[in-house]
Write an enzyme that holds these catalytic residues in place. Structure first.
Site, short mmCIF file in Angstrom:
data_model
loop_
_atom_site.label_atom_id
_atom_site.label_comp_id
_atom_site.label_asym_id
_atom_site.label_seq_id
_atom_site.Cartn_x
_atom_site.Cartn_y
_atom_site.Cartn_z
N ASP A 88 0.67 -1.13 0.09
CA ASP A 88 -0.05 -0.10 -0.01
C ASP A 88 0.89 1.14 0.00
OD1 ASP A 88 -1.94 -1.71 0.27
OD2 ASP A 88 -3.32 -0.65 1.61
N CYS A 129 1.17 -7.97 5.17
CA CYS A 129 0.42 -6.59 5.01
C CYS A 129 -1.03 -6.51 4.77
CB CYS A 129 1.43 -6.00 3.92
SG CYS A 129 3.07 -5.83 4.62
N ASP A 130 -1.44 -5.11 4.56
CA ASP A 130 -2.81 -4.73 4.58
C ASP A 130 -3.75 -5.55 4.06
OD1 ASP A 130 -0.73 -2.62 4.60
OD2 ASP A 130 -2.39 -1.39 4.88
N LYS A 131 -4.11 -6.01 2.86
CA LYS A 131 -5.08 -6.80 2.31
C LYS A 131 -4.98 -8.30 2.29
CE LYS A 131 -6.38 -2.77 2.01
NZ LYS A 131 -5.02 -2.16 2.34
N CYS A 201 5.17 -2.18 8.53
CA CYS A 201 5.20 -0.76 8.84
C CYS A 201 4.91 -0.41 10.35
CB CYS A 201 4.52 0.30 8.02
SG CYS A 201 5.25 0.22 6.29
N GLU A 452 -6.61 3.94 -0.59
CA GLU A 452 -6.14 4.58 0.46
C GLU A 452 -5.88 5.94 0.35
OE1 GLU A 452 -3.47 2.50 2.90
OE2 GLU A 452 -4.80 0.99 3.74
N SER A 478 -5.43 5.09 5.04
CA SER A 478 -4.34 4.30 5.50
C SER A 478 -4.46 4.24 7.01
CB SER A 478 -2.94 4.90 5.24
OG SER A 478 -2.09 4.43 5.75
#
Length: 563
Positions: A88, A129-131, A201, A452, A478
């Site tokens: 992202d 990570c995110d998704k 992150c 985002e 985000s």
């Protein structure tokens, strides 16, 4: 091969390796070096999202290898396969971000396809990570075979001149770097230091939020969310995960035994306690959808009202994931909540024990990071869902990261039809104090992809106006976002939601404590404007995003596909 007896009769993998008719299948396995003994053992799929474009995933090949070692130690046979993943941060503020949320469905589908086409007895999900995390959990719910999540762990925070920095520092610094307030040499030094190595992150952004929430959901072992990526403990953890999946297979414990409604309510309570990413309000309903029930935004408010905010994590506070790790981790937070009667300790977990049994010995080691309930930062949780004539189906805000003076705000709308236009105006300092920035046509359908928008929110903070202006959007933010940033406004503009009827100067009223988001217009005025409204041409109508925009539902439902 001999006929399967006993516990092997329940192994799904037998249908692809057992009997005379499966001789061709066994020959293909043997082409990859597998022996008869390996094929007679439980076959465990390892869904690994390793790639060389995501810092959080750059080491997942090694994590997956440690998982495989654990599987073999427990007497089963690991078989690894790959999935996609979008970074992202790298995709931010260009067309790439439109593909991020949509990648969640592809991740879920790809894991489903691999595990249905090759009937593993169990599966270990290795995301970070995110998704990718929610996508894999959605697949686990869909497949309902023994499964657990083994993440790659958080990144350490960066340091420069004795100060702690992270990726969010870089995004917030863009306006100052653009204006020359931060010189080129300092900016270069910052970018060299902000992200010091592998891992998700370092703040409580979306990736770390979801990895931590997996512990409360029961689908990951204790430590999944907080053991740093670069610690040897992370590899020991991965081996434990490999051994744990074999135990789940033997005991036939499946995701739907674990991820129940009460487990999801526990998960929301944890989210409120540590002030997690607003994106959890997309992903948890999507996971619930795969489990066969609805998770409404009103439930977030209900749980928020009774759950104090006891961890002040970056981006809203000073603490990074490594601080939470040293303070006792997610398990310590859960123990605080359990002792306070705020979660249900009877929920099952992949440890094979209840949540209460898993967290009972987890103590808070640093009360500055994990506060007691009576010394909470806020008496209510980190997220709030807002409703009103501007968001009849709801919207979401990370209230723990909003300055007190912005919890209630009323101001004129300043409308932008895209993130890029808004970001340019903010960075160029063309925004006036008191305004409510509106970014529309960035929802699941309108974006398409509900990208985002860390650039405009970080830029608002970077120019020092985070206590002067608010931002609302049918898109999303985000997990690094701070300030009065309200996303997921539903219905979205592309679907003819009230946000499409707004005009410059309309007075928008935000009341976060009262959970309200309204525009000072009558319902008749809104209906009249929408009667004359026509949707714009889709920004992208071909390829995957074209299909995605036609199938995806509202942000209030988790942006899942239509059934």
């Amino acid at each position: 091969m001999k006929k399967t007896t006993g516990s092997k009769a329940n192994q799904r993998s037998r249908i692809m390796v057992e009997g005379v008719a499966k001789g061709p299948h066994r020959s293909l396995f043997k082409a990859m070096g597998l022996t008869d003994k390996e094929l007679s053992a439980p076959l465990v799929g390892i869904a690994c999202a390793y790639n060389e474009i995501i810092p959080g995933h750059i080491h997942l090949d090694k994590i997956a290898q440690a998982v495989k070692d654990g599987v073999r130690m427990a007497g089963a046979t690991p078989i690894m396969f790959g999935t996609i993943g979008v970074c992202d941060g790298i995709a931010m503020n260009h067309e790439g971000m439109k593909y991020s949320l949509g990648s969640r469905e592809i991740v879920a589908d790809s894991v489903e396809i691999m595990a249905r086409a090759h009937p593993f007895d169990g599966i270990v999900l290795v995301p970070n990570c995110d998704k990718i995390v929610p996508g894999m959990v959605m697949a686990a719910a869909r497949l309902n075979i023994p499964a657990l999540v083994c993440s790659g762990g958080p990144m350490l925070a960066g340091r420069i001149n004795g100060k702690v920095i992270d990726l969010n520092t870089m995004f917030a610094g863009i306006p100052k770097a653009t204006s020359g307030e931060i010189g080129d040499l300092v900016w270069k030094e910052m970018e060299d230091c902000a992200c010091p190595g592998a891992g998700a992150c370092s703040g409580m952004f979306t990736a770390n939020t979801m990895n931590c929430l997996c512990e409360a959901l029961g689908i990951a072992l204790p430590g999944n969310g907080t053991i740093p990526a670069v610690f040897a403990e992370r590899y020991r953890f991965a081996k434990e995960a490999g051994m744990a999946i074999v135990n789940l297979i033997k005991r036939s414990i499946r995701p739907r035994d674990i991820m129940t409604r009460k487990a999801l309510e526990n998960t929301i309570a944890l989210d409120m306690a540590f002030g997690g990413s607003s994106n959890s309000a997309l992903h948890l309903p999507a996971i619930a959808h795969e489990l066969g029930f609805e998770l409404q935004l009103q439930l977030f408010n209900k749980i928020s009202e009774r759950t104090p905010h006891i961890c002040d994590m970056v981006p809203g506070g000073p603490h990074h994931l490594e601080d939470l790790y040293y303070a006792g981790g997610v398990q310590a937070i859960l123990n605080v909540l359990l002792r306070g009667g705020l979660i249900d300790g009877s929920a099952q977990t992949v440890t094979g024990k209840t949540l209460a049994a898993s967290v009972r010995k987890a103590n808070v080691k640093d009360p500055n990071v994990i506060r007691s309930l009576d010394k909470a930062y806020h008496t209510t949780g980190g997220l709030a869902a807002l409703f009103g004539n501007l968001a009849p189906q709801g919207s979401i805000v990370k209230q723990s990261a909003v300055a007190p003076e912005m919890l209630r705000h009323s101001g004129p709308a300043r409308i932008f039809e895209s993130e890029n236009d808004a970001a340019e105006a903010i960075i160029s300092r063309k925004i006036r104090p008191g305004e409510v920035i509106v970014i529309r046509y960035e929802g699941p359908k309108g974006g398409p992809g509900m990208q985002e928008m860390l650039t405009p929110t970080a830029a608002i903070k970077g120019i020092g106006m985070d206590k002067m202006v608010a931002l609302i959007t049918d898109g999303r933010f985000s997990g690094a976002t701070t300030g009065a940033s309200i996303g997921h406004v539903s219905p979205e503009a592309m679907a003819g939601g009230p946000i499409a009827a707004l005009r410059n100067g309309d007075i928008i009223q935000i009341d976060i404590p009262a959970r309200k988001l309204n525009v000072r217009l009558t319902s008749a005025e809104i209906k009249q404007r929408l009667k004359a409204w026509r949707p714009p041409q889709p920004k992208i109508s071909t390829g995957y995003l074209g299909r995605y925009s036609r199938l995806v539902t509202s942000g209030s439902t988790g942006a899942v596909f239509e059934d």
